[in-house]
Scaffold this motif. Structure first.
Motif, short mmCIF file in Angstrom:
data_model
loop_
_atom_site.label_atom_id
_atom_site.label_comp_id
_atom_site.label_asym_id
_atom_site.label_seq_id
_atom_site.Cartn_x
_atom_site.Cartn_y
_atom_site.Cartn_z
N GLY A 1 6.87 -10.45 2.88
CA GLY A 1 5.43 -10.62 2.91
C GLY A 1 4.65 -9.41 3.35
O GLY A 1 3.43 -9.36 3.25
N TYR A 2 5.35 -8.38 3.88
CA TYR A 2 4.67 -7.18 4.37
C TYR A 2 4.67 -6.09 3.33
O TYR A 2 5.70 -5.84 2.68
CB TYR A 2 5.36 -6.66 5.64
N LEU A 3 3.53 -5.41 3.21
CA LEU A 3 3.46 -4.25 2.32
C LEU A 3 4.27 -3.13 2.98
O LEU A 3 3.97 -2.71 4.09
CB LEU A 3 2.00 -3.82 2.15
N VAL A 4 5.32 -2.67 2.33
CA VAL A 4 6.20 -1.69 2.96
C VAL A 4 6.19 -0.33 2.25
O VAL A 4 6.82 0.60 2.71
CB VAL A 4 7.67 -2.20 3.03
N SER A 5 5.50 -0.24 1.11
CA SER A 5 5.52 1.06 0.42
C SER A 5 4.16 1.71 0.49
O SER A 5 3.14 1.05 0.63
CB SER A 5 5.94 0.86 -1.04
N GLN A 6 4.16 3.04 0.39
CA GLN A 6 2.91 3.76 0.23
C GLN A 6 2.40 3.47 -1.17
O GLN A 6 3.18 3.45 -2.11
CB GLN A 6 3.16 5.26 0.39
N PRO A 7 1.11 3.23 -1.32
CA PRO A 7 0.59 3.01 -2.68
C PRO A 7 0.95 4.18 -3.59
O PRO A 7 0.79 5.33 -3.19
CB PRO A 7 -0.92 2.92 -2.46
N PRO A 8 1.48 3.92 -4.77
CA PRO A 8 1.84 5.01 -5.69
C PRO A 8 0.58 5.70 -6.19
O PRO A 8 -0.48 5.08 -6.27
CB PRO A 8 2.55 4.28 -6.84
N ALA A 9 0.74 6.96 -6.49
CA ALA A 9 -0.40 7.71 -7.01
C ALA A 9 -0.44 7.56 -8.53
O ALA A 9 0.46 8.01 -9.23
CB ALA A 9 -0.26 9.18 -6.63
N ILE A 10 -1.43 6.85 -9.01
CA ILE A 10 -1.60 6.69 -10.45
C ILE A 10 -3.02 7.12 -10.77
O ILE A 10 -3.97 6.65 -10.13
CB ILE A 10 -1.41 5.23 -10.89
N ALA A 11 -3.15 7.99 -11.74
CA ALA A 11 -4.49 8.50 -12.08
C ALA A 11 -5.38 7.35 -12.51
O ALA A 11 -5.00 6.52 -13.33
CB ALA A 11 -4.37 9.53 -13.21
N GLY A 12 -6.54 7.26 -11.91
CA GLY A 12 -7.50 6.22 -12.30
C GLY A 12 -7.26 4.88 -11.64
O GLY A 12 -7.96 3.91 -11.93
N VAL A 13 -6.25 4.81 -10.77
CA VAL A 13 -5.96 3.55 -10.09
C VAL A 13 -6.08 3.75 -8.59
O VAL A 13 -5.42 4.63 -8.02
CB VAL A 13 -4.55 3.03 -10.43
N ASP A 14 -6.94 2.96 -7.93
CA ASP A 14 -7.07 3.03 -6.46
C ASP A 14 -6.39 1.84 -5.84
O ASP A 14 -6.62 0.70 -6.26
CB ASP A 14 -8.56 2.99 -6.07
N ILE A 15 -5.57 2.09 -4.85
CA ILE A 15 -4.86 1.00 -4.18
C ILE A 15 -5.06 1.15 -2.68
O ILE A 15 -4.85 2.23 -2.12
CB ILE A 15 -3.36 1.03 -4.51
N VAL A 16 -5.50 0.09 -2.03
CA VAL A 16 -5.58 0.11 -0.57
C VAL A 16 -4.86 -1.11 -0.02
O VAL A 16 -4.81 -2.16 -0.67
CB VAL A 16 -7.05 0.08 -0.05
#
Lengths: 489, 250, 439
Positions: free
Chosen positions: C105-120
């Motif tokens: 249930g825990y977010l364990v990865s750093q958000p991947p860098a994808i052009a045009g996609v923002d992840i927080v």
């Protein structure tokens, strides 16, 4: 769209109240005191000269009912019913029982004449109709006449008011009453068990094919009175009966409650065909008045290879809450449900069926046609289930809805439950409208828009109509046209 | 090859085969003719092992071994092939997928190595060409949306690929026009060999003009009532089955 | 049903109530978020865990099924997370698509860098008062659902993903893996916003250790702007003792092409609820599902599709294969509101019962208020066709193999909804694996 829209608009302009059976018969009546209590139950039981066991049965049901809550799962909406603000028994004054037609109040006879229901056997014989129909006429809380009783007796068929059966055939009534719809079944059925007044009783002996159609004609006349009829039909081994039921009521501003129970028992190789044309007063276009029709109908295919077939044409009532069902207990038994439900004005219909497959090789078929017009809501609610032992059960269900105008709603809520791998269930449902192309085609051939709609709707319901006995089918077809003519399209 | 002894078969307590005896030798093409309802199709199903039938008595021997206890797949692996009167449509299963599965299943049952995909493709393509089955048909789901003639050709294609010992053709001519019938018959004739037997079940003599039998058996009321050479078929064509119905009833 | 009858709280409900009271002040977000949590929890508390008395839970009594509410697991450290992810992959062949990873249930990865996609991360976004958090819970239709409300009350772990048009044909995996020493519960939540004209392949996989009675109440929300394209695939391959409740809530703008396919096969009990609302005209919707169950598994898929605007098309196809004593449930409701003229909606649910004691409950519903529509639903259940089985066996396929071929063909149709070949190959492999395990 244009053609249909035009029809909708044009028909809106027509006077809405086309209900042709809305007249009232002025009679002096004797009623139970208003309200519902153990005393009311005892009053009804005493009025019917019932034996003590029957009185107790009713009281048990009444006590049970007091602990129950009105169901709310159906898609119908109505103000809370005050069960203390109604009469539970009403009979024409000086009524002594349906011994002879000569004793029946001429006003009542006139009523049935006006409704087109023949009560005099000779009139019927003299008529052009070739096939005979025996009639039990129930007026408010009492059966006023039963025709052809003697002729039926010759082949051993018992056809009489249920109040008479309780006195004359207690062994049959005790054995079967409440055996299909138990007194504790549901809120309305339990209420009926406590206060039912009249209805028909039919027993077809082993191997007898009933020589004529049997029918009951229900009429609610009295103001503020509920009708609680009870029908019990038993088809013994290898017998056959076709039974028809019709209903109407005067046009009134207030709602009236009709909570009936119908029980069918088919023993080995027996067949019961039960047809209804329900045309209780539907209320006016704004939803004023009309009958609340809360009905429990259930058939028990108790014997192997028995068959029960329900056909209904539902055009009346402000609210319809009705699910004629089959318990397919006998191996190889067969249940059918054919339904046309038309709602218009502010009518609310929540109707369908249950096919409960318990025995091996049982089959069932459901064909339901719902037509919603005006500001009505029309729901098909059905259950098909196969229990663990119901090997090779088969069901085919087809329910189609047609919407006329954009102020109404059509809903389909089937529950399909299989606990047996060899059971094969197929269900299909569609919702559509009358297509502009169909309308144009008919009108190009010279039909008026109203005629075109009537024609298309009759085509839409044809699969069901053909399951009605001939005389009824013609009536039903007319009724369908009138119901739609009445308000929209 | 095939020997059937006193075969008695019921379906739902109704007797269909009633003491049937039949021998088909290695390399022989035997035709079974008979009126509708004489039990011809039942015979083809019982030999291939369909479940709905109750074998009350008798034996079916394939190369001397009783196969009655075997399920349809085991019989197929032994070399029994039934060309269905009404081949079934299998939506969702590609024809090539199906052919690969059945060919390898039989090879596996016989302890042979599975075919590689290229090998399989080559075999299918060659056989398909013989039967004028185009690549487009092979790409579709099995028998799905095929015409009557296409379905029958697909049956013969499978027969060619599976190289059975005993081929049963159940009313293979039904629903075929003359051109389709010729293609199917040519396909069957190409498969005739001294090691392979055929049981050709038909109501009409027409098919036997193209697949010429060595022996003709007449079936009526669940039995073989007469056996003769190919000329017997012509006699039946001329005189009909009336005599045999009576004879069997006596 | 009487108004003054207060239901007795089950152990699970009591635990949830206590947990919310204890945690309410420490959950991330400002006072508005706090009010939102309280409202959501009140909604949940009103019904408690849903019982059969709630029509949408007619066949799935979560009050009886979820007997306890285990505490959430501790946040795993990086090493543990890597191990859990490595051992609990839903797909046999890994996809070359960037992923966002969750463990217990825990977010364990750093958000991947994808052009045009923002992840927080969701907790960070809530704590920072990120404007996008205002779009959580956008679909009104779903908000009354007690399980969604429960997730909303506790929401903290998860992510907000925003895909802009500049991203081109973006792809993202949401990988959820679960494994721990003791039973735990988790309630992750992901909001995916696909901007006008943007495009996304979203692959959501759930897997977990076998023999571990963990509970999941996961929510994925998708908001697709006008002209967006979203292909969503979801695999539920949770562990065999897991109880998995999940909600997919989808709001569609005008002219969206949306497809979702779900494969359910893993957990002891699952309830997957899909809510989809059309807010703009011209949407084209395809929803498919394949469920394969054995043993005493129970799986419920419940779909509510709300056509509130005209000119939308929807196709739904669900297939269920039931072996042993398993139970499948499909409930699908298509609503067509008064103004949603020219709606074309078709829904089909078919079930195949492979064993005598399997059970299927189908409830396809239509609720129609517009007259110029074409809507249909169908439902079938039955066993494998005898004649077909004979045909295949007569060609030499052993019974089990013939059955497998037929089952595969039966499930094949909805699998076609999955456009990406690498994803579809994995699905086929999962189907084949399931069939091979039948023996």
């Amino acid at each position: 769209m244009a053609a249909v829209q035009e029809t909708v608009d044009r028909v809106k302009a027509i006077d809405v109240d086309q209900y042709k059976y809305g007249f009232e018969t002025v009679l002096e009546t004797e009623k139970a005191p208003k309200g519902l209590s153990e005393d009311t139950v005892r009053y009804i039981s005493a009025k019917k000269n019932e034996p003590e066991w029957m009185t107790q049965w009713r009281l048990d049901a009444f006590r049970r009912w007091q602990t129950m809550v009105e169901p709310t799962w159906a898609r119908v909406d109505y103000p809370k019913i005050d069960y203390q603000d109604a009469y539970y028994y009403s009979e024409p004054k000086n009524f002594s029982g349906p011994d002879s037609l000569d004793d029946v109040d001429p006003e009542i006879l006139k009523t049935y004449e006006k409704l087109g229901i023949p009560l005099r056997e000779q009139e019927l014989l003299a008529g052009v109709k070739t096939s005979k129909v025996a009639v039990d006429a129930v007026f408010d809380s009492v059966s006023v006449a039963t025709t052809f009783k003697e002729e039926l007796k010759k082949v051993g068929v018992i056809f009489c008011p249920i109040s008479e059966a309780i006195r004359e055939h207690p062994e049959l009534v005790k054995k079967y009453l409440g055996s299909v719809v138990p007194a504790s079944d549901n809120f309305f059925a339990t209420l009926n068990s406590a206060v039912f007044t009249d209805g028909s009783f039919v027993y077809i002996p082993e191997g007898v094919r009933c020589p004529m159609e049997l029918s009951t004609y229900f009429r609610i006349n009295e103001r503020n009175t509920g009708q609680f009829e009870r029908t019990l039909i038993i088809a013994d081994k290898g017998s056959y009966v076709s039974y028809l039921e019709g209903c109407t009521a005067p046009q009134r501003d207030e709602h009236q409650l009709h909570a009936a129970v119908v029980e069918l028992v088919a023993l080995e190789d027996a067949e019961i065909k039960y047809s209804t044309v329900q045309n209780w007063f539907p209320g006016d276009a704004e939803g004023k008045g009309g009958i609340y029709n809360f009905v429990t109908k259930r058939g028990d295919c108790r014997g192997d290879r028995s068959k029960i077939s329900w056909t209904q044409v539902e055009t009346g009532s402000a609210i319809t809450w009705k699910y004629p069902s089959c318990i397919l207990r006998g191996n190889g038994s067969n249940g059918e449900f054919y339904s046309i439900a038309i709602s218009n004005g502010r009518q609310q219909v929540d109707s369908g069926t249950k096919m409960i497959h318990l025995g091996k090789n049982t089959t069932s078929r459901i064909i339901s046609k719902g037509i919603a017009a005006g500001k009505s809501d029309n729901t098909y609610r059905g259950q098909v289930s196969a229990h663990r032992k119901a090997s090779n059960a088969r069901n085919f269900t087809n329910c189609d809805s047609l919407l006329i105008g954009d102020q109404c709603g059509a809903h389909t809520v089937p529950y399909i439950e299989s606990k047996n791998a060899s059971a094969v269930f197929e269900h299909e449902a569609t919702t559509s409208k009358i297509s502009d192309d169909q309308m144009f085609y008919c009108m190009q051939r010279g039909l008026s828009d109203e005629e075109a709609v009537a024609l298309i709707v009759n085509g839409f319901v044809k699969d069901v109509l053909q399951h009605l006995p001939m005389e009824f089918a013609v009536e039903a077809q007319k009724l369908i046209s009138i119901s739609l003519e009445g308000s929209v399209g | 090859m095939l020997e059937i002894r006193n075969l008695v078969v019921d379906i739902d307590d109704k007797r269909i085969l009633n003491g049937l005896n039949l021998t088909v030798n290695k390399g022989e093409v035997a035709a079974i003719m008979g009126p509708n309802g004489s039990g011809k199709s039942t015979l083809s199903y019982v030999i291939s092992g369909k479940e709905d039938y109750t074998v009350v008595d008798g034996e079916i021997l394939l190369d001397g071994e009783n196969i009655l206890e075997l399920d349809p797949a085991e019989r197929a692996a032994l070399g029994v092939f039934l060309a269905f009167q009404y081949p079934l449509e299998i939506p969702g299963v590609g024809t090539m997928t199906f052919l690969k599965a059945v060919m390898n299943a039989q090879r596996k049952a016989r302890g042979e190595a599975e075919l590689t995909t290229p090998d399989l493709m080559r075999r299918v393509r060659e056989a398909a060409e013989e039967l004028s089955i185009n690549q487009e048909m092979l790409k579709r789901p099995l028998n799905f949306g095929f015409s009557g003639g296409e379905k029958k050709r697909m049956e013969i294609l499978q027969m060619a690929l599976l190289e059975p010992k005993l081929c049963i053709l159940d009313e293979t001519d039904s629903g075929l026009d003359i051109d389709a019938l010729k293609i199917v018959a040519d396909g069957v004739n190409a498969l005739r060999s001294p090691d392979r037997s055929f049981l050709v079940i038909t109501h009409y003599q027409r098919l036997l003009d193209y697949i010429v039998p060595d022996t003709v058996h007449v079936m009526a009321n669940g039995r073989i009532v007469r056996t003769g050479g190919k000329e017997l078929a012509l006699e039946l064509e001329a005189n009909g089955y009336a005599d045999y119905r009576q004879q069997a009833a006596e | 049903m009487g108004a003054d009858v207060k239901p007795l709280r089950t152990a699970a409900e009591a635990a949830l109530i206590a947990r919310f009271q204890a945690a309410a002040n420490s959950l991330p977000g400002d006072s508005a978020t706090g009010r939102r949590r309280t409202e959501a929890f009140d909604r949940f508390e009103k019904t408690g865990l849903p019982t059969r008395r709630i029509e949408e839970f007619h066949y799935t009594d979560l009050r009886a099924l979820l007997r306890d509410a285990p505490e959430p697991a501790a946040r795993p450290d990086a090493a543990v997370a890597a191990t859990v992810l490595a051992h609990n992959a839903a797909f046999p062949a890994p996809l070359a698509i960037p992923s966002l990873d969750f463990v217990n249930g825990y977010l364990v990865s750093q958000p991947p860098a994808i052009a045009g996609v923002d992840i927080v991360a969701l907790d960070a976004a809530l704590a920072a008062g990120d404007a996008l958090t205002g779009r959580i819970g956008a679909l009104e239709l779903a908000q009354d659902n007690p399980m969604l409300a429960l997730n909303t009350a506790f929401m903290a772990e998860g992510a907000i993903v925003r895909v802009s048009k500049e991203a081109g044909d973006a792809g993202l995996q949401l990988r959820f893996a679960n494994a721990a020493d003791a039973p735990f519960s988790s309630a992750p939540r992901v909001l995916v916003i696909v901007d006008d004209g943007a495009s996304l392949d979203l692959i959501e996989t759930h897997a977990g250790a076998s023999g571990l009675a963990y509970q999941v109440n996961a929510v994925v929300e998708i908001i697709a702007g006008d002209g967006a394209r979203v292909n969503h695939t979801r695999i539920n391959a949770e562990g065999d003792a897991a109880q998995a409740v999940s909600t997919l809530s989808v709001s569609l703008g005008a002219d969206v092409r949306f497809s979702s396919f779900g494969l359910t096969t893993g957990p002891a009990m699952s309830r997957h609820q899909i809510f989809l609302g059309c807010a703009g005209e011209g949407a084209d919707i395809t929803i498919g599902g394949a469920t394969m169950l054995r043993g005493r598994q129970f799986a419920d898929t419940t779909l509510t599709l709300d056509h509130a605007v005209p000119n939308c098309n929807s196709r739904e196809l669900f297939k269920t294969v039931l072996d042993d004593e398993s139970t499948g449930v499909f409930q699908g409701k298509i609503i067509v509101r008064q103004h949603a003229q020219k709606t074309d909606g078709r829904m089909m649910s078919a079930a195949l019962l492979l064993a005598e004691n399997a059970t299927m409950n189908n409830k396809p519903e239509l609720e129609i208020f517009a007259d110029d529509v074409q809507c249909a639903h169908g439902a079938t259940c039955g066993q494998l066709d005898d004649d077909l089985l004979f045909y295949l066996m007569a060609r030499g396929l052993p019974r089990k193999q013939a059955e497998a071929l037929m089952v595969e063909a039966f499930l094949g149709e909805p699998l076609e909804f999955v456009a990406r070949e690498d994803v579809r190959d994995n699905l086929v492999a999962l189907v084949e694996g399931w069939l091979a395990a039948r023996g």
